[in-house]
Design a protein around this motif. Structure first.
Motif, PDB file in Angstrom:
ATOM      1  N   ASP A  71       9.093  -3.381   1.830  1.00 30.18           N
ATOM      2  CA  ASP A  71       8.626  -2.015   1.604  1.00 30.18           C
ATOM      3  C   ASP A  71       7.117  -1.921   1.850  1.00 30.18           C
ATOM      4  N   TYR A  72       6.423  -2.996   1.534  1.00 23.21           N
ATOM      5  CA  TYR A  72       4.971  -3.051   1.718  1.00 23.21           C
ATOM      6  C   TYR A  72       4.607  -4.380   2.365  1.00 23.21           C
ATOM      7  N   ILE A  73       3.668  -4.327   3.300  1.00 23.56           N
ATOM      8  CA  ILE A  73       3.164  -5.533   3.943  1.00 23.56           C
ATOM      9  C   ILE A  73       1.678  -5.636   3.636  1.00 23.56           C
ATOM     10  N   TYR A  74       1.299  -6.769   3.067  1.00 23.70           N
ATOM     11  CA  TYR A  74      -0.100  -7.067   2.813  1.00 23.70           C
ATOM     12  C   TYR A  74      -0.544  -8.116   3.826  1.00 23.70           C
ATOM     13  N   TYR A  75      -1.789  -8.022   4.247  1.00 21.90           N
ATOM     14  CA  TYR A  75      -2.298  -8.967   5.238  1.00 21.90           C
ATOM     15  C   TYR A  75      -3.772  -9.250   4.945  1.00 21.90           C
ATOM     16  N   PRO A  92       7.803  -0.816   7.157  1.00 26.02           N
ATOM     17  CA  PRO A  92       7.387  -0.666   5.756  1.00 26.02           C
ATOM     18  C   PRO A  92       6.842   0.718   5.475  1.00 26.02           C
ATOM     19  N   LYS A  93       6.776   1.042   4.202  1.00 27.38           N
ATOM     20  CA  LYS A  93       6.151   2.301   3.790  1.00 27.38           C
ATOM     21  C   LYS A  93       4.662   2.258   4.087  1.00 27.38           C
ATOM     22  N   GLU A  94       4.086   1.048   3.960  1.00 27.53           N
ATOM     23  CA  GLU A  94       2.629   0.954   4.115  1.00 27.53           C
ATOM     24  C   GLU A  94       2.207  -0.474   4.441  1.00 27.53           C
TER      25      GLU A  94
END
Length: 99
Positions: A71-75, A92-94
């Protein structure tokens, strides 16, 4: 007596699925801190932390993550968001850069 039928639906809330892409040069201390933080959120211990080597994800990791629907991808700042989007594996949503 009424002949009306009743319908029941059983639902279960699910946690937000998160995936994290980190530069392969991240320190052991940084990885440990990230893992400890993930233990405090629901479903966090199942969050994939994917290493990125010079903005390239190894084929073995791509085979694993293509089956995950975050749902969310952090990088991390060293990982190119354009590269992640060009994979066309996720919707993803964001996308969020983590500090």
């Amino acid at each position: 007596m009424s002949n009306s039928l009743k319908t029941y639906v059983k639902t279960v809330a699910r946690h937000h699925r998160v995936m994290i892409f980190v530069d392969s040069k991240i320190s052991e201390k940084g990885i440990r801190a990230m893992m400890e933080a993930l233990l405090h959120i629901w479903g966090g211990r199942y969050t994939p932390i994917v290493p990125v080597y010079d903005n390239i994800i190894p084929e073995s990791w791509l085979e694993l993550i293509k089956h995950y629907d975050p749902d969310y991808i952090y990088y991390s700042a060293a990982v190119s968001i354009d590269y992640l989007k060009s994979l066309n594996l996720f919707q993803p949503k964001e996308y969020k850069e983590y500090k």
